[in-house]
Design an enzyme around this catalytic site. Structure first.
Site, PDB file in Angstrom:
ATOM      1  CB  SER A 171      46.583  46.342 -14.942  1.00  7.46           C
ATOM      2  OG  SER A 171      46.775  46.456 -13.553  1.00  7.46           O
ATOM      3  CB  SER A 183      49.903  46.943 -12.958  1.00 10.10           C
ATOM      4  OG  SER A 183      49.350  45.971 -13.817  1.00 10.10           O
ATOM      5  CE  LYS A 204      51.546  44.512 -16.282  1.00  5.69           C
ATOM      6  NZ  LYS A 204      50.111  44.535 -15.912  1.00  5.69           N
TER       7      LYS A 204
END
Lengths: 474, 207
Positions: free
Chosen positions: A182, A158, A82
């Site tokens: 997230s 996220s 990520k």
């Protein structure tokens, strides 16, 4: 028509295939690149790909497997990182136009370092909203990341790109970060598995914008893959400033032990939050499955008030930090919601922040009361299915609900960032528009393995389906 | 007795704003409703938000920044890709001049009325040559750091003209501005059709 592809295999099966010589890491990389070419132009899961480095890594791994000398448990397995996490040779852009592309890092985050040491094939970096400030998928830098089940919906966030990639076989293992939900929000919206482990179980460095709320978690298509990934990344790193006690027990140990006799506290909602009827029905059905498998299920009202305002105070204070280093005449290039967060955060006093931090105590006490008599707690993961694309708020499904900030539609995630309990998102079904629905399984601190075990018992009974990926037809 | 006339520029001394905004949106390949929802300059001011269009109108932002911002919102939230460079300038290109109300302004001035333009600017140039002769004062929001519908900008304009609110007539095509002017005691007409508005002003000369 879904064709069988090596890109669809879980990491556990990739590793057995490498071991038996049925196929090689290069074969898997080839089919994974074909998959990326097929779906990524629609889904937009990556900030960037480095397929040349991936190929070198796959070739080296293929040679190691040929001489029966893998580096570690995930040698040759395709993974992503990520873009909130440091990966050497890359900048960390965090979805922001305020980040400096020229600031290429020479150091890996603990997660990237462990994966590399174990021989993983890193494909690239996955998308996130700006500085991971919200639970949806759009960012000024990367635009929209689309949901694999319906490209007109958000993946959630996220860890947006990680979830889209996991659900479609653009790599097998995908680390995400979770400061308010997230990893769990996008896992639930995309129908994949994730665990937000107990705080600091997976080391973080450099420290996240989410500070003491932040956790790293594996995002995968199966529970077994998350266990495999935890074997690699849930290991100590000297740079973690709140280190957990080392624990080298394999995560697969006890994973198949089932739920017979486990005491499960079933919490259909928290603080009378109006859960969407489709979610409530799916959760009810999932709980019946666990009951049938021998768990002792008791419906419980945990009896706390959602710490919404206190959490927002802490969140605003933390998430105001990135833009406070950017001249105000450049804020128009940031997500307007993040700008608003920054303005609120910078006017907070230290005293207000400390007062808000007290919510950790009340939340902890409330959950520990339930966990005193139960092994795990089950709740909805999200109160609704994935939002329409590009919006921070869904259409209201209840006339009286408060819906002003994105955390208002994620009431089951952020309280556990305050308390740091382990919590898994487990796919359990679909809503009326065939969007995934998930349950959350919560355990006591450092009882992550039991959470995984419950998730695995459910998965064995009701495996997680994957999207058909026929995007061209739509 | 009316002794002063204060007129808006965009949508009053030009063709209707909606026509211009629709023409611009179409030319740029932007959905009109999406653009209007993003620009949303009617939104009330709040404590923890600085509305970028309000800032632009007060002269605290630039048309280049707003063009970048709008293009970014369209791209990141709607997957619509537009050329940010010159985007706001091209919008003003669609605000064509319209004579009906300017004609009545000239007549009002001939009747001895005090005259002003009061415009919320977007960091844009004005074609003053076309109409400067009809006015005593031109009040531009970005130059004075205030914007309609703030009452202080109306009071500032009335001071310049040296008239009391009840002696001034205000023409604007946006309802919040008209209501704000009324709230401080000015007479106000909402312009919905240039000819009709011109006729209403003209009727005051006869009275």
């Amino acid at each position: 028509v879904t064709q069988h592809s090596l890109a669809d295999l879980p990491a556990t099966e990739l590793v057995s295939g490498y071991r038996s010589g049925s196929f090689t890491p290069v074969d898997v990389l080839d089919e994974t690149i074909a998959r990326i070419d097929q779906v990524n132009p629609v889904l937009n899961a990556f900030v960037g790909l480095d397929l040349e480095s991936a190929r070198s890594a796959a070739v080296a791994s293929t040679q190691r497997w040929a001489s029966d000398s893998p580096l570690g448990p995930v040698d040759g397995v395709t993974v992503t990182i990520k873009d909130t996490m440091a990966l050497s040779g890359w900048p960390t852009l965090k979805g922001s136009l305020q980040s400096d592309e020229r600031k290429v890092l020479s150091e890996d985050s603990p997660t990237a370092a462990r994966l590399k040491e174990s021989g993983a094939v890193i494909l690239g970096k996955t998308t996130a909203p700006e500085f991971a400030w919200k639970g949806t998928s759009d960012s000024p830098r990367t635009g929209l990341t689309r949901n694999p089940w319906n490209p007109d919906r958000t993946t959630g966030g996220s860890s947006a790109g990680a979830a889209a990639a996991a659900a479609t076989g653009m790599g097998a293992l995908h680390p995400g970060t979770d400061g308010a939900g997230s990893v769990r929000i996008p896992a639930a919206f995309c129908g994949i598995f994730t665990l937000k482990p107990t705080f600091s179980r997976i080391p973080i460095y450099p420290p996240s914008t989410g500070g003491l709320l932040s956790h790293v978690g594996p995002m995968t298509r199966t529970v077994g893959d998350a266990a495999l990934m935890l074997d690699v990344i849930a290991r100590p790193d000297a740079r973690e400033i709140y280190p957990a006690a080392p624990d080298s027990t394999p995560w697969s140990l006890g994973l198949e032990d089932g739920v017979e006799g486990l005491r499960i506290a079933y919490t259909p909602t928290w603080d009378a939050y109006p859960v969407h009827a489709d979610v409530a029905a799916a959760l009810e059905a999932a709980v019946l499955v666990l009951d049938r498998l021998g768990a002792v299920v008791t419906e419980v009202d945990p009896g706390f008030t959602l710490p919404r305002d206190d959490f927002l105070t802490i969140w605003d204070a933390l998430l105001s930090q990135p833009l406070l280093h950017v001249p105000e005449d450049r804020w128009h290039l940031s997500d307007p919601g993040l700008v608003k967060t920054t303005r609120r955060g910078r006017s907070l006093t230290a005293s207000a922040l400390l007062q808000a931090d007290g919510s950790r105590l009340t939340m902890m006490a409330a959950l520990e009361r339930v966990l005193a008599d139960h092994d795990v707690i089950i709740s909805p993961q999200m109160p609704c299915a994935a939002l329409p694309l590009g919006r921070d708020l869904p259409d209201r499904w209840n006339a009286d609900m408060r819906l002003e900030h994105w955390i208002d539609w994620s009431p089951f995630t952020y309280p556990l960032n305050l308390t740091r309990h382990p919590a898994a998102s487990v796919p359990i079904g679909f809503d009326g528009s065939r969007m995934p629905i998930a349950m959350q399984v919560i355990g006591a601190h450092f009882d992550d393995r039991r959470v995984m075990r419950v998730a695995r018992a459910f998965e064995r009974e009701q495996p997680f389906p994957m999207p058909d990926r026929n995007y061209d037809a739509s | 007795v009316t002794r002063a006339l204060i007129v808006d520029w965009g949508g009053v001394l030009t063709i209707p704003l909606e026509d211009a905004m629709r023409g611009w949106s179409e030319a740029e390949g932007m959905p009109y409703d999406t653009v209007m929802a993003l620009l949303d300059w009617y939104a009330p001011a709040t404590d923890d938000e600085v509305h970028i269009i309000h800032a632009l109108e007060r002269g605290e932002s630039s048309r280049g920044a707003v063009a970048d911002w709008l293009a970014l919102q369209l791209r990141s939230r709607h997957d619509i890709h537009v050329q940010a460079d010159g985007l706001i300038d091209r919008m003003f290109g669609h605000l064509e001049h319209h004579d009906a109300i300017l004609d009545v302004c000239r007549q009002a001035r001939a009747h001895g009325w005090r005259m002003a333009v009061l415009s919320n600017s977007w960091d844009n140039p004005y074609p003053r040559d076309r109409w400067i002769d009809a006015f005593d004062h031109v009040v531009i929001s970005g130059e004075v750091g205030m914007r309609k519908p703030e009452s202080r900008i109306f009071e500032y304009t009335l001071d310049l003209l040296g008239v009391d609110p009840e002696d001034a007539l205000f023409l604007d095509d946006e309802e919040p501005n008209v209501l704000a002017a009324r709230a401080i005691g000015m007479q106000s007409f909402l312009v919905r059709g240039h000819e009709a508005a011109a006729a209403r002003v003209r009727s005051l000369f006869k009275a």
